[in-house]
Design an enzyme around this catalytic site. Structure first.
Site, PDB file in Angstrom:
ATOM      1  N   SER A 144       1.856  -8.851   3.276  1.00 42.77           N
ATOM      2  CA  SER A 144       1.399  -8.961   4.675  1.00 42.77           C
ATOM      3  C   SER A 144       0.042  -9.639   4.743  1.00 42.77           C
ATOM      4  O   SER A 144      -0.193 -10.490   5.602  1.00 42.77           O
ATOM      5  CB  SER A 144       1.270  -7.587   5.326  1.00 42.77           C
ATOM      6  N   ILE A 165       3.165   0.014   8.298  1.00 45.43           N
ATOM      7  CA  ILE A 165       3.993  -1.078   8.822  1.00 45.43           C
ATOM      8  C   ILE A 165       3.200  -1.970   9.764  1.00 45.43           C
ATOM      9  O   ILE A 165       2.467  -1.459  10.615  1.00 45.43           O
ATOM     10  CB  ILE A 165       5.199  -0.452   9.584  1.00 45.43           C
ATOM     11  N   LYS A 214      -4.118  -3.580  16.032  1.00 44.77           N
ATOM     12  CA  LYS A 214      -4.721  -2.423  15.328  1.00 44.77           C
ATOM     13  C   LYS A 214      -5.570  -1.596  16.283  1.00 44.77           C
ATOM     14  O   LYS A 214      -5.669  -0.371  16.132  1.00 44.77           O
ATOM     15  CB  LYS A 214      -5.560  -2.903  14.135  1.00 44.77           C
ATOM     16  N   VAL A 252      11.903   0.122  12.332  1.00 44.19           N
ATOM     17  CA  VAL A 252      11.267   0.965  13.362  1.00 44.19           C
ATOM     18  C   VAL A 252      11.346   0.372  14.771  1.00 44.19           C
ATOM     19  O   VAL A 252      11.011   1.049  15.739  1.00 44.19           O
ATOM     20  CB  VAL A 252       9.782   1.271  13.019  1.00 44.19           C
ATOM     21  N   ILE A 296       0.853  -1.196   0.000  1.00 42.98           N
ATOM     22  CA  ILE A 296       0.000   0.000   0.000  1.00 42.98           C
ATOM     23  C   ILE A 296       0.893   1.253   0.000  1.00 42.98           C
ATOM     24  O   ILE A 296       0.581   2.248  -0.651  1.00 42.98           O
ATOM     25  CB  ILE A 296      -0.947  -0.024   1.220  1.00 42.98           C
ATOM     26  N   TYR A 319      -7.773 -12.831  11.826  1.00 45.29           N
ATOM     27  CA  TYR A 319      -6.990 -11.594  11.953  1.00 45.29           C
ATOM     28  C   TYR A 319      -6.393 -11.495  13.361  1.00 45.29           C
ATOM     29  O   TYR A 319      -5.336 -10.910  13.575  1.00 45.29           O
ATOM     30  CB  TYR A 319      -7.874 -10.384  11.621  1.00 45.29           C
TER      31      TYR A 319
HETATM   32  O1  0WD Z   1      -5.355  -5.906   3.269  1.00 49.79           O
HETATM   33  C1  0WD Z   1      -4.359  -5.227   3.480  1.00 49.79           C
HETATM   34  N1  0WD Z   1      -3.248  -5.409   2.796  1.00 49.79           N
HETATM   35  C2  0WD Z   1      -4.425  -4.171   4.535  1.00 49.79           C
HETATM   36  C3  0WD Z   1      -3.273  -3.665   5.096  1.00 49.79           C
HETATM   37  C4  0WD Z   1      -5.768  -3.727   4.978  1.00 49.79           C
HETATM   38  C5  0WD Z   1      -5.737  -2.701   5.990  1.00 49.79           C
HETATM   39  C6  0WD Z   1      -4.558  -2.248   6.526  1.00 49.79           C
HETATM   40  N2  0WD Z   1      -3.353  -2.747   6.081  1.00 49.79           N
HETATM   41  C7  0WD Z   1      -2.138  -2.232   6.707  1.00 49.79           C
HETATM   42  C8  0WD Z   1      -1.178  -3.276   7.224  1.00 49.79           C
HETATM   43  O2  0WD Z   1      -1.618  -3.843   8.445  1.00 49.79           O
HETATM   44  C9  0WD Z   1       0.065  -2.417   7.401  1.00 49.79           C
HETATM   45  O3  0WD Z   1      -0.038  -1.643   8.572  1.00 49.79           O
HETATM   46  O4  0WD Z   1      -1.390  -1.508   5.774  1.00 49.79           O
HETATM   47  C10 0WD Z   1      -0.016  -1.488   6.181  1.00 49.79           C
HETATM   48  C11 0WD Z   1       0.846  -1.888   5.001  1.00 49.79           C
HETATM   49  O5  0WD Z   1       0.621  -3.253   4.709  1.00 49.79           O
HETATM   50  P1  0WD Z   1       0.660  -3.873   3.230  1.00 49.79           P
HETATM   51  O6  0WD Z   1       0.991  -2.843   2.244  1.00 49.79           O
HETATM   52  O7  0WD Z   1      -0.564  -4.672   3.110  1.00 49.79           O
HETATM   53  O8  0WD Z   1       1.813  -4.958   3.381  1.00 49.79           O
HETATM   54  P2  0WD Z   1       3.361  -5.038   2.934  1.00 49.79           P
HETATM   55  O9  0WD Z   1       3.541  -4.701   1.525  1.00 49.79           O
HETATM   56  O10 0WD Z   1       3.819  -6.396   3.391  1.00 49.79           O
HETATM   57  O11 0WD Z   1       4.048  -3.918   3.811  1.00 49.79           O
HETATM   58  C12 0WD Z   1       4.214  -3.997   5.202  1.00 49.79           C
HETATM   59  C13 0WD Z   1       5.684  -3.807   5.495  1.00 49.79           C
HETATM   60  C14 0WD Z   1       6.590  -5.022   5.652  1.00 49.79           C
HETATM   61  O12 0WD Z   1       6.512  -5.852   4.673  1.00 49.79           O
HETATM   62  P3  0WD Z   1       6.986  -7.427   4.832  1.00 49.79           P
HETATM   63  O13 0WD Z   1       6.109  -8.066   3.824  1.00 49.79           O
HETATM   64  O14 0WD Z   1       8.439  -7.390   4.489  1.00 49.79           O
HETATM   65  O15 0WD Z   1       6.699  -7.903   6.247  1.00 49.79           O
HETATM   66  O16 0WD Z   1       5.952  -3.289   6.757  1.00 49.79           O
HETATM   67  C15 0WD Z   1       7.360  -3.259   6.845  1.00 49.79           C
HETATM   68  C16 0WD Z   1       7.898  -4.307   5.920  1.00 49.79           C
HETATM   69  O17 0WD Z   1       8.545  -3.725   4.836  1.00 49.79           O
HETATM   70  N3  0WD Z   1       7.856  -3.586   8.146  1.00 49.79           N
HETATM   71  C17 0WD Z   1       8.769  -2.829   8.775  1.00 49.79           C
HETATM   72  N4  0WD Z   1       9.371  -1.673   8.414  1.00 49.79           N
HETATM   73  C18 0WD Z   1      10.268  -1.167   9.259  1.00 49.79           C
HETATM   74  N5  0WD Z   1      10.593  -1.737  10.430  1.00 49.79           N
HETATM   75  C19 0WD Z   1       9.035  -3.498   9.970  1.00 49.79           C
HETATM   76  C20 0WD Z   1       9.995  -2.912  10.806  1.00 49.79           C
HETATM   77  N6  0WD Z   1      10.351  -3.467  11.985  1.00 49.79           N
HETATM   78  N7  0WD Z   1       8.285  -4.627  10.022  1.00 49.79           N
HETATM   79  C21 0WD Z   1       7.554  -4.667   8.911  1.00 49.79           C
END
Ligand code: 0WD
Length: 255
Positions: free
Chosen positions: A194, A91, A161, A64, A19, A154
């Site tokens: 994620s 994140i 959250k 972070v 996202i 979830y």
């Molecule tokens: O359905 C969805 N995809 C939804 C996501 C619906 C509603 C909310 N969200 C939220 C997620 O919970 C998250 O807070 O949106 C946010 C972004 O998520 P995303 O875009 O769906 O997922 P992704 O592309 O995986 O990005 C999240 C990233 C991690 O990715 P990976 O796949 O490597 O775990 O968060 C980053 C990491 O790059 N991340 C961190 N960055 C810095 N320090 C850390 C950390 N310790 N841990 C994870």
């Protein structure tokens, strides 16, 4: 060009499906100077490639959960940009087994890990970045409906959250006097790395599209446009809110 003259920091790009990537692309489209971070060496090359594609101003490392990395991020930002107008925290992390087995089975370590990475990190990021917003700014985070409703599988992330959204409100209250606005965007489910960790994601996406008022899933570009609004002067009166960008799903009771 809603973000012309503004500098934006986006944390949480892992790949093109993140996202945070859609948000970054929208910020560039609207004229922002973009700074990206990557979590670790594992994401570095991908984020650097995406950054080149987006013509980002800078790419910096930041896990972070490591205070020393947040400190060096801030020092580097002071040198490179001086000022930040918008900061997006996109994140989250939980152990995969905690997103499939019964919530009752959640381990203490798994619970605390989800809280640390997915909720406390917003507090740490806000504390680090607020001093770089001397004339005010917009801090945003990404959340999901599982914070207030039970969404099967979830689990531990729903609790994280809930904590994230409450943290957002306390931060909004404390930073409001500095004209810093803090908001959360609650996105509908989107197929990202994620989200794939949540058991039965595909079933969830199908049910969602069937029952949402707009009868479809959420497009990351829609989430990104709401983020542009919050980062721009158009959002100047909005703080402490959870804004749903979910095709209307959250209004539904029995469908
Ligand atoms: O359905 C969805 N995809 C939804 C996501 C619906 C509603 C909310 N969200 C939220 C997620 O919970 C998250 O807070 O949106 C946010 C972004 O998520 P995303 O875009 O769906 O997922 P992704 O592309 O995986 O990005 C999240 C990233 C991690 O990715 P990976 O796949 O490597 O775990 O968060 C980053 C990491 O790059 N991340 C961190 N960055 C810095 N320090 C850390 C950390 N310790 N841990 C994870």
């Amino acid at each position: 060009m809603l973000l012309s003259g503004k500098t934006a920091l986006v944390l949480g790009i892992a790949n093109r499906w993140s996202i945070a990537y859609a948000i970054s692309a929208a910020y560039v489209r609207e004229g922002a100077k973009l700074i990206l971070t990557y979590q670790s060496e594992r994401q570095k090359a991908t984020v650097e490639d995406l950054s080149a594609e987006l013509k980002a101003f800078k790419v910096l490392p930041c896990d972070v959960t490591k205070p020393e990395e947040l400190d060096s991020l801030v020092s580097q930002l002071r040198i490179d940009a001086g000022r930040i107008d918008a900061c997006v925290h996109s994140i989250a992390f939980a152990n995969r087994e905690d997103l499939s087995r019964p919530f009752l089975e959640t381990s203490r370590d798994g619970f605390l890990l989800a809280q640390e990475v997915s909720a406390y990190s917003l507090v740490a990021v806000a504390r680090a970045i607020a001093p770089l917003m001397p004339d005010g700014g917009s801090i945003q985070t990404l959340t999901y409906l599982g914070s207030t409703r039970v969404v099967t599988n979830y689990n531990v992330m729903g609790v994280a959250k809930a904590s994230l959204e409450a943290s957002m409100r306390y931060l909004a209250s404390e930073l409001g006097s500095k004209n810093i606005r803090v908001n959360a965007i609650s996105a509908g489910p989107i197929k990202t790395a994620s989200a794939r960790a949540v058991k039965d994601l595909t079933k969830m996406l199908d049910a969602f599209a069937e029952h949402a008022p707009l009868r479809r899933n959420t497009d990351p570009a829609e989430v990104a446009d709401t983020s542009v609004f919050l980062a721009s002067d158009l959002g100047r009166g909005v703080t402490g809110n959870v804004i749903f960008v979910d095709a209307g799903f959250q209004i539904m009771g029995l469908a």
